[in-house]
Design a protein around this motif. Structure first.
Motif, PDB file in Angstrom:
ATOM      1  N   PHE A   1       0.819  -1.206   0.000  1.00 58.44           N
ATOM      2  CA  PHE A   1       0.000   0.000   0.000  1.00 58.44           C
ATOM      3  C   PHE A   1       0.858   1.264   0.000  1.00 58.44           C
ATOM      4  O   PHE A   1       0.487   2.274  -0.608  1.00 58.44           O
ATOM      5  CB  PHE A   1      -0.949   0.008   1.197  1.00 58.44           C
ATOM      6  CG  PHE A   1      -2.131  -0.887   1.025  1.00 58.44           C
ATOM      7  CD1 PHE A   1      -3.054  -0.658   0.019  1.00 58.44           C
ATOM      8  CD2 PHE A   1      -2.326  -1.976   1.876  1.00 58.44           C
ATOM      9  CE1 PHE A   1      -4.159  -1.497  -0.156  1.00 58.44           C
ATOM     10  CE2 PHE A   1      -3.421  -2.804   1.721  1.00 58.44           C
ATOM     11  CZ  PHE A   1      -4.329  -2.574   0.702  1.00 58.44           C
ATOM     12  N   ALA A   2       2.002   1.220   0.683  1.00 65.01           N
ATOM     13  CA  ALA A   2       2.896   2.377   0.677  1.00 65.01           C
ATOM     14  C   ALA A   2       3.446   2.632  -0.719  1.00 65.01           C
ATOM     15  O   ALA A   2       3.506   3.776  -1.189  1.00 65.01           O
ATOM     16  CB  ALA A   2       4.037   2.165   1.675  1.00 65.01           C
TER      17      ALA A   2
ATOM     18  N   VAL B   1      -4.273   8.141   1.473  1.00 65.08           N
ATOM     19  CA  VAL B   1      -4.022   8.517   2.869  1.00 65.08           C
ATOM     20  C   VAL B   1      -5.303   8.422   3.688  1.00 65.08           C
ATOM     21  O   VAL B   1      -5.310   7.917   4.816  1.00 65.08           O
ATOM     22  CB  VAL B   1      -3.420   9.927   2.946  1.00 65.08           C
ATOM     23  CG1 VAL B   1      -3.317  10.396   4.395  1.00 65.08           C
ATOM     24  CG2 VAL B   1      -2.043   9.962   2.289  1.00 65.08           C
ATOM     25  N   LEU B   2      -6.401   8.896   3.118  1.00 65.87           N
ATOM     26  CA  LEU B   2      -7.681   8.841   3.815  1.00 65.87           C
ATOM     27  C   LEU B   2      -8.095   7.395   4.088  1.00 65.87           C
ATOM     28  O   LEU B   2      -8.550   7.061   5.197  1.00 65.87           O
ATOM     29  CB  LEU B   2      -8.748   9.554   2.995  1.00 65.87           C
ATOM     30  CG  LEU B   2     -10.167   9.578   3.591  1.00 65.87           C
ATOM     31  CD1 LEU B   2     -10.159  10.277   4.941  1.00 65.87           C
ATOM     32  CD2 LEU B   2     -11.139  10.251   2.634  1.00 65.87           C
ATOM     33  N   ARG B   3      -7.946   6.552   3.093  1.00 64.35           N
ATOM     34  CA  ARG B   3      -8.283   5.147   3.299  1.00 64.35           C
ATOM     35  C   ARG B   3      -7.395   4.516   4.365  1.00 64.35           C
ATOM     36  O   ARG B   3      -7.862   3.731   5.198  1.00 64.35           O
ATOM     37  CB  ARG B   3      -8.131   4.389   1.980  1.00 64.35           C
ATOM     38  CG  ARG B   3      -9.168   4.755   0.923  1.00 64.35           C
ATOM     39  CD  ARG B   3      -8.850   4.073  -0.397  1.00 64.35           C
ATOM     40  NE  ARG B   3      -9.856   4.366  -1.419  1.00 64.35           N
ATOM     41  CZ  ARG B   3      -9.747   4.013  -2.693  1.00 64.35           C
ATOM     42  NH1 ARG B   3      -8.678   3.321  -3.090  1.00 64.35           N
ATOM     43  NH2 ARG B   3     -10.698   4.335  -3.562  1.00 64.35           N
ATOM     44  N   GLY B   4      -6.115   4.857   4.339  1.00 69.02           N
ATOM     45  CA  GLY B   4      -5.215   4.316   5.347  1.00 69.02           C
ATOM     46  C   GLY B   4      -5.587   4.755   6.755  1.00 69.02           C
ATOM     47  O   GLY B   4      -5.549   3.954   7.696  1.00 69.02           O
ATOM     48  N   LEU B   5      -5.959   6.011   6.899  1.00 70.84           N
ATOM     49  CA  LEU B   5      -6.368   6.509   8.216  1.00 70.84           C
ATOM     50  C   LEU B   5      -7.630   5.805   8.709  1.00 70.84           C
ATOM     51  O   LEU B   5      -7.761   5.504   9.897  1.00 70.84           O
ATOM     52  CB  LEU B   5      -6.587   8.023   8.159  1.00 70.84           C
ATOM     53  CG  LEU B   5      -5.331   8.875   7.949  1.00 70.84           C
ATOM     54  CD1 LEU B   5      -5.714  10.338   7.802  1.00 70.84           C
ATOM     55  CD2 LEU B   5      -4.351   8.692   9.108  1.00 70.84           C
TER      56      LEU B   5
ATOM     57  N   ALA C   1      -7.708   3.611  12.018  1.00 74.26           N
ATOM     58  CA  ALA C   1      -8.672   3.928  13.072  1.00 74.26           C
ATOM     59  C   ALA C   1      -9.536   2.721  13.410  1.00 74.26           C
ATOM     60  O   ALA C   1      -9.845   2.465  14.585  1.00 74.26           O
ATOM     61  CB  ALA C   1      -9.551   5.106  12.643  1.00 74.26           C
ATOM     62  N   GLY C   2      -9.924   1.948  12.391  1.00 76.14           N
ATOM     63  CA  GLY C   2     -10.682   0.733  12.641  1.00 76.14           C
ATOM     64  C   GLY C   2      -9.899  -0.263  13.477  1.00 76.14           C
ATOM     65  O   GLY C   2     -10.450  -0.922  14.374  1.00 76.14           O
ATOM     66  N   GLY C   3      -8.600  -0.374  13.198  1.00 79.68           N
ATOM     67  CA  GLY C   3      -7.767  -1.264  14.007  1.00 79.68           C
ATOM     68  C   GLY C   3      -7.685  -0.828  15.452  1.00 79.68           C
ATOM     69  O   GLY C   3      -7.737  -1.665  16.370  1.00 79.68           O
TER      70      GLY C   3
ATOM     71  N   GLY D   1      -2.851   0.154   7.860  1.00 80.33           N
ATOM     72  CA  GLY D   1      -3.344   1.504   7.622  1.00 80.33           C
ATOM     73  C   GLY D   1      -2.255   2.550   7.628  1.00 80.33           C
ATOM     74  O   GLY D   1      -2.386   3.594   6.970  1.00 80.33           O
ATOM     75  N   ILE D   2      -1.162   2.289   8.341  1.00 77.95           N
ATOM     76  CA  ILE D   2      -0.050   3.243   8.350  1.00 77.95           C
ATOM     77  C   ILE D   2       0.674   3.251   7.008  1.00 77.95           C
ATOM     78  O   ILE D   2       1.255   4.264   6.610  1.00 77.95           O
ATOM     79  CB  ILE D   2       0.926   2.891   9.491  1.00 77.95           C
ATOM     80  CG1 ILE D   2       0.241   3.077  10.848  1.00 77.95           C
ATOM     81  CG2 ILE D   2       2.184   3.743   9.434  1.00 77.95           C
ATOM     82  CD1 ILE D   2      -0.166   4.505  11.141  1.00 77.95           C
TER      83      ILE D   2
END
Length: 296
Positions: free
Chosen positions: A26-27, A41-45, A49-51, A90-91
């Motif tokens: 993903f990075a 970035v939004l999807r990763g955040l 956050a879900g995690g 997500g990071i």
């Protein structure tokens, strides 16, 4: 209790391969997305956050010192591990954006530091791998401290055949193997960030020369990964400490408090960048390889 911890540790190791690979993928994809980077970035955040939410729910559901059945406790712990994996994944998409921000903020630094910071934006995969490996090491450090504290508090001496002297509670060695492997991977990824030094004109503009550029790149790149990874690992480890120490006895004793190994975590976050910089300075092989790349 030992069987439960062993199974949970094996599952923790198994669940690290997918999030590490996912974070790197993903990075890399976010770095190549151009104008759509903000969406990544939004999807990763959202995923991160879900995690955190899953980890928080797991910690909340296991906060009470009461009997937890084996299967339910194992499933709860696996849910927490999955939440930690989501946080790491997500990071990943946020890594290129963060490196870009740091590169733009480095305009007031000396040329050698500014060049090293800007060049790191092109190494999101190595930074993401360093973040994931460091997060794993920090997570296991905290969980080991919590499990050992609980083990010492609930330990009952047992007589052994032919051995009149009781040694007391002994911590398992599997934790140290996992930590050592994760630290080694993080260190290798940090060194991989200095592999390429392409344009010769960049080196000509840097007053410190090739050695200083490589040293700054190694230290800055490693710090980006280890500091973020340690912070992520602290979140995962402190929340996973609850299900990992959930009692499965019918008459469970009070949960023992434990000391978070802040000194080891600080050494992980800041010691690896210093070590990476030192290896870059002292290893002539790295400089010779970089010198050949420069002459091409």
């Amino acid at each position: 209790m030992i069987v439960f911890i062993t199974v949970a540790l094996v599952m923790l190791l198994s669940c690290t391969v997918v999030p590490v690979c996912g974070s790197i993928w993903f990075a890399t994809r976010a770095a190549r997305s151009g104008r759509r980077r903000g969406l990544h970035v939004l999807r990763g955040l959202v995923v991160a956050a879900g995690g955190v939410v899953v980890l928080a729910l797991v910690a909340w559901n296991t906060r009470i010192d009461e009997h937890y059945d084996d299967f339910g406790s194992l499933m709860t712990t696996l849910a927490g591990i999955a939440g930690g994996a989501l946080l790491v994944v997500g990071i990943g998409p946020c890594t290129p954006w963060l490196l870009g921000v740091l590169g733009r903020r480095a305009v007031r630094l000396p040329p050698v530091f500014r060049t090293a910071a800007r060049r790191m934006a092109g190494r999101p995969a190595a930074v993401a791998a360093t973040v994931a490996a460091t997060a794993l090491a920090a997570t296991v450090m905290i969980i080991q401290s919590a499990v050992d504290a609980q083990g010492r508090a609930t330990y009952e001496p047992e007589a052994r055949m032919g051995t009149p002297v009781e040694r007391g509670y002994e911590s398992g060695t599997g934790w140290r193997v996992v930590i050592a492997a994760a630290v080694l991977v993080a260190f290798a990824c940090a060194l991989a960030m200095i592999r390429t030094v392409r344009p010769a004109r960049v080196l000509d503009r840097v007053s410190g020369g090739l050695r200083m550029l490589l040293t700054c790149r190694a230290a800055f790149g490693a710090a980006c990964g280890t500091v973020i990874g340690t912070a992520v690992g602290c979140v995962i480890g402190l929340l996973l400490a609850w299900p990992m120490t959930a009692p499965i006895d019918w008459e469970p004793p009070p949960r023992a408090p434990f000391e978070t190994p802040w000194a080891l975590l600080a050494a992980l976050a800041f010691g690896l960048p210093v070590l990476a910089a030192a290896v870059t300075v002292l290893a002539p092989l790295v400089l010779r390889v970089a010198g050949r790349d420069r002459g091409r």
